[in-house]
Each structure stands twice: as C-alpha cells, then as structure tokens.
Design a protein around this motif. Structure first.
Motif, mmCIF file in Angstrom:
data_model
loop_
_atom_site.group_PDB
_atom_site.id
_atom_site.type_symbol
_atom_site.label_atom_id
_atom_site.label_comp_id
_atom_site.label_asym_id
_atom_site.label_seq_id
_atom_site.Cartn_x
_atom_site.Cartn_y
_atom_site.Cartn_z
ATOM 1 N N UNK A 1 0.847 -1.187 0.000
ATOM 2 C CA UNK A 1 0.000 0.000 0.000
ATOM 3 C C UNK A 1 0.885 1.240 0.000
ATOM 4 N N UNK A 2 0.529 2.188 -0.840
ATOM 5 C CA UNK A 2 1.320 3.409 -0.987
ATOM 6 C C UNK A 2 0.989 4.392 0.127
ATOM 7 N N UNK A 3 2.050 4.954 0.703
ATOM 8 C CA UNK A 3 1.877 5.985 1.721
ATOM 9 C C UNK A 3 2.856 7.115 1.443
ATOM 10 N N UNK A 4 2.359 8.343 1.522
ATOM 11 C CA UNK A 4 3.185 9.542 1.511
ATOM 12 C C UNK A 4 2.713 10.370 2.700
ATOM 13 N N UNK A 5 3.619 10.646 3.616
ATOM 14 C CA UNK A 5 3.259 11.338 4.850
ATOM 15 C C UNK A 5 4.124 12.580 5.009
ATOM 16 N N UNK A 6 3.486 13.739 4.890
ATOM 17 C CA UNK A 6 4.191 15.007 5.051
ATOM 18 C C UNK A 6 4.270 15.385 6.521
ATOM 19 N N UNK A 7 5.315 16.101 6.869
ATOM 20 C CA UNK A 7 5.472 16.631 8.222
ATOM 21 C C UNK A 7 6.322 17.881 8.148
ATOM 22 N N UNK A 8 6.327 18.634 9.247
ATOM 23 C CA UNK A 8 7.179 19.817 9.335
ATOM 24 C C UNK A 8 6.466 21.133 9.153
ATOM 25 N N UNK A 9 5.173 21.087 8.848
ATOM 26 C CA UNK A 9 4.437 22.331 8.712
ATOM 27 C C UNK A 9 4.197 22.994 10.052
ATOM 28 N N UNK A 10 3.642 24.190 10.006
ATOM 29 C CA UNK A 10 3.353 24.916 11.229
ATOM 30 C C UNK A 10 3.195 26.383 10.991
ATOM 31 N N UNK A 11 3.237 27.125 12.090
ATOM 32 C CA UNK A 11 3.115 28.578 12.059
ATOM 33 C C UNK A 11 4.505 29.194 12.145
ATOM 34 N N UNK A 12 4.808 30.103 11.244
ATOM 35 C CA UNK A 12 6.114 30.753 11.243
ATOM 36 C C UNK A 12 5.922 32.227 10.899
ATOM 37 N N UNK A 13 6.787 33.065 11.421
ATOM 38 C CA UNK A 13 6.715 34.492 11.127
ATOM 39 C C UNK A 13 7.288 34.788 9.747
ATOM 40 N N UNK A 14 6.845 35.859 9.123
ATOM 41 C CA UNK A 14 7.449 36.260 7.846
ATOM 42 C C UNK A 14 8.957 36.383 7.973
ATOM 43 N N UNK A 15 9.656 35.891 6.964
ATOM 44 C CA UNK A 15 11.113 35.867 6.988
ATOM 45 C C UNK A 15 11.704 34.619 7.596
ATOM 46 N N UNK A 16 10.870 33.798 8.205
ATOM 47 C CA UNK A 16 11.343 32.589 8.851
ATOM 48 C C UNK A 16 11.512 31.432 7.888
ATOM 49 N N UNK A 17 11.871 30.294 8.453
ATOM 50 C CA UNK A 17 12.137 29.093 7.648
ATOM 51 C C UNK A 17 11.391 27.892 8.215
#
Length: 115
Positions: A1-17
């Motif tokens: 079964x195929x799985x693609x799981x994204x992570x690392x998103x969130x809230x960041x201030x302008x200019x951030x990474x």
C-alpha cells in the motif's frame, strides 16, 4: 500500500524558515519524480518544486525560486522542501506527490506564515 506522509508544517513568522519532509513507502521511490504542490484557500493547487528520480536539476515555480530548495534521500525514501524567507503568500497546505506512470499524493501539511 502506498503511503506519503508530510510533516514539518506549522506557524512561522514572515522571513522565517521551515523544512518539510515527506516519508514514503509502498513503491520504488528511486523510480519516481517527486514534487511539492501547495493549495491556498480559494485557489487551485499549484506546483511548487519538482526533483527528478535521478536527483538531478530541480525545477521551481517562479514565486519560490531562490527561497525554496527541494532535495531527496533515496536511501530513506524521503523528499524534503527547505523553505526560507517565508512570506504571507506562502501560506497554504503543502502536498508531496510521486509521479511516474501513476501519481500518488500525501495528505498535506499546513504552513501558515503570519506575524
């Protein structure tokens, strides 16, 4: 079964990474071109970055050129998106996708750029 799981998103201030990751399983990762797409509220999903199966030269959408970098680790079956100098316009749900003869999608991760 195929799985693609994204992570690392969130809230960041302008200019951030932020660094997004997409862990995959269920298909031969090294055979597939990997892409990042995003979809902002009320807008169509758009291609952000693509990296070939060979890990060669990546392509980027004009709005993110010079700020975003896509990379892949075929040993870990994972693709990454390093996002620097983030702007409010980068706010969207970010999806990873694997493409060969078929296209597979992850469930998405929310990125919000706001002060």
């Amino acid at each position: 079964q195929v799985h693609l799981v994204e992570s690392g998103g969130g809230l960041v201030q302008p200019g951030g990474s932020l660094r997004l990751s997409c862990a995959t399983s269920g298909f031969t990762f090294s055979y597939y071109a990997m892409s990042w797409y995003r979809q902002a509220p009320g807008k169509e999903r758009e291609l952000v970055a693509l990296i070939p199966s060979t890990g060669g030269t990546a392509t980027y959408a004009d709005p993110v050129k010079g700020r975003f970098t896509v990379s892949r680790d075929n040993a870990k079956n994972t693709v990454y998106l390093q996002m620097n100098s983030l702007k409010a316009d980068d706010t969207a749900v970010y999806y990873c996708s694997a493409t060969q003869l078929r296209q597979y999608w992850g469930q998405g991760t929310q990125v919000t750029v706001s002060s």
